[in-house]
Design a protein around this motif. Structure first.
Motif, short mmCIF file in Angstrom:
data_model
loop_
_atom_site.label_atom_id
_atom_site.label_comp_id
_atom_site.label_asym_id
_atom_site.label_seq_id
_atom_site.Cartn_x
_atom_site.Cartn_y
_atom_site.Cartn_z
N GLN A 94 0.79 -1.27 -0.02
CA GLN A 94 0.01 0.00 -0.11
C GLN A 94 1.00 1.35 0.07
N MET A 95 2.15 1.33 0.82
CA MET A 95 2.65 2.25 0.80
C MET A 95 3.84 2.60 -0.45
N ARG A 96 4.04 1.49 -1.38
CA ARG A 96 4.96 1.46 -2.44
C ARG A 96 4.62 2.55 -3.46
N PRO A 97 3.40 2.98 -3.72
CA PRO A 97 3.13 3.99 -4.57
C PRO A 97 3.61 5.19 -4.36
N TYR A 98 3.96 5.74 -3.21
CA TYR A 98 4.48 6.84 -2.68
C TYR A 98 6.10 7.03 -2.62
N LEU A 99 6.72 6.06 -2.58
CA LEU A 99 8.17 5.93 -2.34
C LEU A 99 8.90 7.27 -3.13
N HIS A 100 8.54 7.41 -4.46
CA HIS A 100 9.35 8.35 -5.17
C HIS A 100 8.92 9.97 -4.64
N TYR A 112 6.84 6.53 6.71
CA TYR A 112 7.51 5.26 6.33
C TYR A 112 8.24 4.84 7.68
N ARG A 113 8.95 5.56 8.30
CA ARG A 113 9.95 5.11 9.31
C ARG A 113 9.10 4.32 10.39
N GLY A 114 7.80 5.06 10.72
CA GLY A 114 6.95 4.51 11.61
C GLY A 114 6.64 2.94 11.31
N LEU A 115 6.36 2.80 9.83
CA LEU A 115 5.78 1.50 9.28
C LEU A 115 7.05 0.51 9.30
#
Length: 464
Positions: A94-100, A112-115
């Protein structure tokens, strides 16, 4: 009187009111994500497709995220959608699409750090569990897991052992570091979780026995339980055994080939992270060695021949020469091996496998009046998963395939503006899961990729 094309488009745009929660009710807001929605939407000519992107791309942030702190550091809990639990696989995907976008958004980096920290604690709590509760001390679990015959610990929502769950933990950790350059979450707890993942994979090679994991469920669905708690007998070949697939359905044969290839890829990524960030050369060497073992086993025992003579990767095997050829829409899948960077998209054996699973050679491929695609036992016959259509497009360099995928997805959302778990091949109004954040984000990821690599495809009229 006919409206001019520009006025017609303006009228169509007004018809598509955002289905996002009101700004005050959104769970998490990222300025970078909001900017990306505006940028990409401006490239899309088709008002309905733009509306769908605007609804889907931020859905994880809008509806599934809780960001807090634990021990003075970020802690993130990301539910899958309409089930109030964190799946290791789903939350990472679910969090992959925002990595860029993370490098330029400090608030997003905090999430991201929290997850990543939450994932590490989950692995240390129970590396065999697939899903976890919001409260790590909770003994509630999910209502359907309360009578499972397995060792349920506080904080575990469901305990289906799926090799890909741990792979997704490694993939998110590696890709976040690569995208952002941030090394803050990779502390002693993360290092301990990484060592635990390798130990669990080795345990589930089952060279010295089946290991400690057992799972059985009282059910009338055979895909919800395992034979004798561990699955069918296997020859020990070096493949990692899994009780369940990424769909949460039981394996027919315990050695799932897509899961094993995903393990190979993510173990090698862990080796890079361990060396560059953790300064743990022993961990890096152990990860590389295990990856080499599993890869060798896949190519020795995970390839089969179809009745028409084509060589393909098997979906599952037992090491005795028994193979299952099929594919399931949930990723890792055979179709998704290139998307997951397990194999190059031009790798001939993967290409022949991908062609076969997108055909009647795969018993879970369906084609009907509404569309075609891969489903799986989880929902049943005749049910196409939009995830399979999206993954096919993400893996393709064929403009026609990508355009067809966008058009089909546009035509099968049943007027909701969101993706679904599955739709009936002949009637998309019959669908499952109106709130499934993983596939919403995956659709957004596809549109962003098209905008970056093939923006001309977003100027097409997909209504015709």
């Amino acid at each position: 009187m006919m409206l001019a094309p520009s006025l017609l488009r303006a009228q169509e745009t007004r018809m598509f009111t955002s289905n996002r929660p009101p700004a005050s009710a959104r769970r998490f807001v990222s300025k970078a994500v909001e900017g990306e929605i505006t940028r990409v939407s401006g490239l899309i000519k088709d008002p309905e497709l733009a509306w769908m992107f605007g609804n889907c791309f931020p859905n994880t942030l809008d509806t599934t995220v809780t960001l807090g702190t634990m021990d003075g550091k970020p802690d993130a809990f990301v539910i899958t959608g309409d089930i109030d639990a964190l799946w290791l696989r789903d939350s990472a995907a679910q969090m992959r699409p925002y990595l860029h976008l993370a490098k330029d958004d400090a608030h997003l980096r905090e999430l991201y750090r929290g997850l990543i920290r939450r994932h590490a604690r989950c692995v240390l709590l129970d590396p065999y569990a697939n899903a976890f509760t919001r409260d790590p001390k909770s003994t509630d679990g999910l209502h359907w897991s309360k009578r499972d015959k397995t060792e349920m610990k506080p904080g575990v929502a469901e305990r289906k052992w799926e090799v890909d769950s741990l792979c997704y933990v490694l993939r998110l950790a590696h890709d976040y570091w690569q995208a952002s350059g941030d090394t803050e979450p990779y502390d002693a707890t993360f290092a301990q979780a990484a060592h635990t993942i390798i130990a669990t994979f080795r345990e589930q090679q089952r060279v010295a026995g089946p290991g400690p994991y057992r799972f059985q469920r009282m059910t009338d669905q055979p895909t919800e339980t395992t034979l004798a708690g561990i699955g069918t007998p296997t020859r020990k070949t070096g493949l990692i055994h899994s009780a369940f697939r990424p769909s949460d359905d039981a394996c027919t044969f315990p050695c799932n080939i897509p899961g094993n290839l995903f393990a190979v890829a993510t173990l090698r990524e862990l080796a890079v992270l361990a060396s560059a960030v953790l300064s743990d050369e022993a961990l890096a060497a152990d990860a590389r060695a295990l990856a080499d073992e599993v890869e060798k086993a896949v190519f020795a025992h995970g390839i089969m021949q179809l009745p028409d003579g084509r060589q393909v990767f098997a979906y599952e095997t037992d090491g005795y020469g028994n193979y299952l050829f099929m594919d399931d829409a949930n990723v890792p899948s055979l179709l998704g091996l290139a998307y997951l960077r397990c194999l190059p998209a031009d790798y001939p054996l993967w290409q022949s496998t991908a062609d076969a699973v997108w055909s009647e050679a795969n018993p879970w491929f369906f084609k009907g009046a509404a569309g075609e695609g891969i489903g799986g036992p989880h929902i049943g016959e005749g049910q196409v998963w939009p995830m399979s259509i999206i993954v096919r497009a993400l893996s393709s360099d064929d403009d026609a395939v990508i355009a067809w995928s966008l058009k089909t997805l546009r035509a099968t959302h049943a007027g909701t503006g969101f993706m679904h778990e599955a739709f009936d091949k002949d009637n998309p109004a019959k669908f499952t899961r109106k709130w499934f954040a993983w596939v919403n984000g995956l659709f957004g990821e596809l549109v962003v990729k098209v905008a970056r690599e093939r923006p001309q495809l977003l100027t097409a009229d997909y209504a015709s």
